[in-house]
Structure formats: structure tokens, C-alpha cells
Enzyme design. Structure first.
Site, PDB file in Angstrom:
ATOM      1  CD  GLU A 114      -2.755  -1.189   2.532  1.00  0.00           C
ATOM      2  OE1 GLU A 114      -3.843  -1.780   2.449  1.00  0.00           O
ATOM      3  OE2 GLU A 114      -2.345  -0.680   3.588  1.00  0.00           O
ATOM      4  CB  CYS A 131       3.162   7.579   3.001  1.00  0.00           C
ATOM      5  SG  CYS A 131       3.732   6.424   4.238  1.00  0.00           S
ATOM      6  CB  CYS A 138       7.643  -4.861   8.547  1.00  0.00           C
ATOM      7  SG  CYS A 138       9.040  -3.934   9.236  1.00  0.00           S
ATOM      8  CB  CYS A 142       7.340  -1.902  15.961  1.00  0.00           C
ATOM      9  SG  CYS A 142       8.941  -1.444  15.291  1.00  0.00           S
ATOM     10  CB  CYS A 145       3.793  -1.238  13.729  1.00  0.00           C
ATOM     11  SG  CYS A 145       3.705  -0.937  11.950  1.00  0.00           S
ATOM     12  N   GLY A 185       7.093  -1.754   5.798  1.00  0.00           N
ATOM     13  CA  GLY A 185       8.477  -2.228   5.714  1.00  0.00           C
ATOM     14  C   GLY A 185       9.492  -1.306   6.356  1.00  0.00           C
ATOM     15  CD  GLU A 186      13.892   0.009   9.048  1.00  0.00           C
ATOM     16  OE1 GLU A 186      13.009   0.458   9.793  1.00  0.00           O
ATOM     17  OE2 GLU A 186      14.815   0.712   8.599  1.00  0.00           O
ATOM     18  CB  SER A 217      10.865   6.766   8.298  1.00  0.00           C
ATOM     19  OG  SER A 217      10.561   6.605   9.668  1.00  0.00           O
ATOM     20  CG  ASN A 242       8.264   5.060  18.285  1.00  0.00           C
ATOM     21  OD1 ASN A 242       7.940   6.196  17.981  1.00  0.00           O
ATOM     22  ND2 ASN A 242       8.233   4.078  17.432  1.00  0.00           N
ATOM     23  CG  ASN A 316      -3.023   6.483  13.994  1.00  0.00           C
ATOM     24  OD1 ASN A 316      -3.833   7.328  14.360  1.00  0.00           O
ATOM     25  ND2 ASN A 316      -1.898   6.797  13.359  1.00  0.00           N
ATOM     26  CB  CYS A 359       1.509   6.685  11.437  1.00  0.00           C
ATOM     27  SG  CYS A 359       1.974   8.241  10.748  1.00  0.00           S
TER      28      CYS A 359
END
Ligand code: SAH
Length: 376
Positions: A114, A131, A138, A142, A145, A185-186, A217, A242, A316, A359
Site C-alpha cells: 500500500e 508515503c 516487515c 514493533c 504497528c 516495511g523497514e 524513516s 518512540n 492509531n 501511520c
């Protein structure tokens, strides 16, 4: 307060090889100008063909070879044979109440990714941020997420990263002004493809993005931050911080066991910043976890000496973990304490949350249901 899995979290080595993506490895859209130039020379064609082909792909964003109307058909056939154009199919577009649009894509091997198009609320600035995703799923895990719940699918190739930009450009009717690698993803886990995508997106024959308009990021892969800083030119860096202590960060981001806060902040300090540029620190606010006054007081001390800006992202929600978004008052108090310590700090209002585009909400849910094998 923490999901029980957090207690047993380990920082397992990141997967190094992705499931086969041999077609993606030959993708025409992933070829850099000098590679295309070599191919054209080997084909015995005049040098200007390389620029012509690159412009079609990265300037006009075409998605079929037939669209290259001024390239001879014999050359298009030879290209198709050596470097097929790997399709990225636009599967769906959803529009949120605030104008944010989420684009769902299907890759050539049936994976779902996406991207999110975010128009600026301030019409005068006319900013349009896209974005983009760098991986299917991923591996970083985390706890807060939604993408993490998918597990790791595979790396996206550079062409698939670029194609998201060109499809979004066609949809919006204009090129995004800013690109952020903050989708699924990272990006620094997929460093080579991301670096190649940056070079393709920046090249003047194509979309010609200024590196100042590109932001990568990371959850905190220290060697990757150094490699990103060594790129000429380097894009902007954002770090998903974070937490303000290793204890809390480890519990919500297992990657912190490998690269703890001190190492991460040193890498941020080393990152080359030309005049006026800053490192962005994202800080997801989780009620009762990382939103205390003590956290707000520690944060400026951690960032000392780094030209920094902090984006507070109220959590979120998505189905699963037991986190909560702090109250509006707590969020404001947290921001105020940072302000008093002279930190540039902004609250990121959730964009597109009614369509799960905000996010941390990207999980390609509809498509994943059709394709349960996407779960690792
Ligand atoms: N893997 C990279 C790129 C993803 S960016 C990285 O971690 O930076 C996505 C951003 O959204 C990160 O800053 C992450 O901390 C944040 N995020 C993840 N889940 C979230 C959620 N549920 N609510 C708010 N922000 C979230």
C-alpha cells in the site's frame, strides 16, 4: 499494559534472503541510467535511446513498453526479452474523509502493498506527500504497528518502489511534492533497493526529485543509517524513536536490543546535515507506556546536540494489541513540556484513519485475506 508477546521478544537476526523475485531483479524500471546506456550500447543503438527510454519510464511513468511510441518496436522487443517491465497492478483506491487516499497494489507474484497520498491541509502550500512501502510486510516486529502483524514477505525491488510513485502521480494528476519511506516495511533493511530507488527518483532524466524532498524513516538500523548518510546526496533521515529509556524501547521495539538508544542517537549525531536540515524523530504516543512527564523531560536531553524536530504521533489503533492513545490533554501537556525545553515539536494529526491509512495502520488487509500465505 504491554501485549504479553512483548515479554518474550527477542532481537532475532533479520532475514537476509527474500523469497524468489527473479523477475523483479531484471526489472526494466530498476535500471540506472548508466546501466541502460550500457544495454543500449551493447544493442548497437545510438546513445540517446537510453535517455529516451529512461524518460518514458521515470518521467512519464508509463507502464507498458508499447507506450514508448518513439522507440522502434524491434528495440522494445529486445528490451522486453532482457529486461521485462515488471507490473505493479493498482488493485484499489480508497478516499478518506480528509482527502487522504490509500492505494493498494498487487505485485507480479501476488503480494499486496500500500501507499498513501496525503494532501496538505493548508491549500496555500499545496504540498502533496506520498508515503511509500519498501517491503511486503516487515521483519522488525514493533509491538504497536499493524504492518508487523504480517511478518516479513519480501523486499520490494527498486522498480516496484518507483512504480508506486508513478501510479500515485497518475492518480493525483500531479507529482507528489514530498516522498516519505514510511509505508510498509523497514527501508534500511532493504538498503540496496531503496538506495537505487532514490537514485532513480532523483535523476534529472526522470522525476528529478530533490533529495530534500525525500525522507527515509527507520526503526533504528544503525549501520543502515551510516550507509544512508554516505549516499551522495543523502536524503532526509527520520528515526522512529518512540521511547526515552532502553527498557521501554526494548519492550515495544525488539530491534532496540541490537542497537540501543545510545548507539542510535550517536548514529543520528553522525548523520550529515547540510545547512538548515534536521533529523526528524517520530514518537508514537502510547498511554501509560511512553507518555509520562518523565519521558517528556528525558527526550530533550537525549536529543541534545542533534538538529532535530519531533513529530508526536498519537497511537492509531488496529485490531490486536492492548495499547491506548493518550488523552488530548496528555498529548498537549507532553508537547508543552518539550516546547519549554526548546524542542521543535509537532503533533501529527491522524490522516486517513477512517480507511486505515494512518501511520502504523498499513496491513493491506483486504488483499491479505485473499492471500493467507503473506503471513510469515
Ligand atoms: N520501518 C520504518 C518505516 C515505517 S514509518 C520506521 O519504523 O520508521 C511508520 C511510522 O509509524 C513509524 O514512525 C512508527 O513508529 C509509526 N507507527 C507504527 N505503528 C503506529 C501506530 N499504530 N500508530 C501511530 N504510529 C505508528
Amino acid at each position: 499494559m504491554y501485549p504479553s508477546a512483548a515479554v518474550t521478544a527477542t532481537a532475532a537476526p533479520l532475514p537476509t534472503s527474500a523469497p524468489s523475485a527473479t523477475l523483479a531483479a531484471r526489472d526494466l524500471r530498476a535500471l540506472l541510467p548508466d546501466e541502460l546506456t550500457s544495454w543500449v550500447a551493447a544493442a548497437g543503438a545510438p546513445g540517446y535511446r537510453a535517455e529516451q527510454i529512461f524518460r518514458w519510464l521515470h518521467g512519464h511513468g508509463i507502464d507498458t513498453l508499447e507506450a514508448m511510441t518513439n522507440v522502434p518496436s524491434t528495440m522494445r522487443e529486445a528490451l522486453e526479452h532482457d529486461h521485462p517491465l515488471v507490473p505493479l497492478t493498482q488493485a484499489a483506491v480508497q478516499t478518506a474523509r480528509d482527502g487522504t487516499r490509500k492505494l493498494a497494489f498487487r505485485t507480479h507474484d501476488g503480494r499486496a502493498i500500500e501507499s498513501v497520498l496525503i494532501p496538505d491541509e493548508d491549500a496555500v502550500r499545496n504540498k502533496l506527500t506520498l508515503c511509500i512501502s519498501s517491503q511486503v510486510g516487515c521483519a522488525i516486529d514493533c509491538r504497536f504497528c499493524a504492518t508487523a502483524t504480517l511478518g516479513f514477505g519480501r523486499h520490494l525491488c527498486a522498480g516496484e518502489i518507483g512504480a508506486q510513485v508513478y501510479r500515485a502521480t497518475a492518480l493525483a494528476g500531479r507529482r507528489p511534492t514530498n516522498l516519505v519511506f514510511m509505508g510498509m516495511g523497514e527501508p534500511l533493511h532493504n538498503f540496496d533497493n531503496v538506495a537505487r530507488a532514490l537514485a532513480l527518483l532523483e535523476h534529472p532524466w526522470g522525476a528529478g526529485f530533490s533529495p530534500r524532498r525525500l525522507t527515509v524513516s527507520t526503526a533504528g538500523l544503525v549501520p543502515g543509517i551510516d550507509k544512508l548518510g554516505a549516499l551522495k546526496p543523502a536524503p532526509n533521515l527520520a528515526i522512529s524513536l518512540n521511547a526515552t529509556t532502553d527498557e521501554i524501547r526494548e519492550r515495544i521495539m525488539p530491534i532496540n536490543k541490537k542497537w540501543p538508544l545510545a548507539a542510535l542517537l550517536d548514529a543520528a549525531r553522525r548523520f550529515p546535515l547540510s545547512h538548515g536540515r534536521r533529523v526528524t524523530f517520530e514518537y508514537v504516543l502510547l498511554a501509560g507506556v511512553n507518555d509520562s512527564d518523565a519521558d517528556a523531560d528525558r527526550l530533550p536531553r537525549l536529543l541534545r546536540g542533534i538538529p532535530a524536530k519531533v513529530n508526536l504521533i498519537p497511537w492509531n489503533p488496529f485490531q490486536g494489541p492492548d495499547f491506548k492513545r493518550p488523552s488530548a490533554e496528555r498529548i498537549r501537556t507532553f508537547q508543552e513540556r518539550l516546547r519549554k525545553a526548546e524542542v521543535s515539536v509537532y503533533i501529527r494529526s491522524p490522516r486517513g484513519d477512517d480507511i486505515d491509512a494512518a501511520c502504523g495502520q498499513l496491513a493491506a488487509r483486504e488483499l491479505v485475506q485473499l492471500q493467507p500465505s503473506a503471513r510469515a
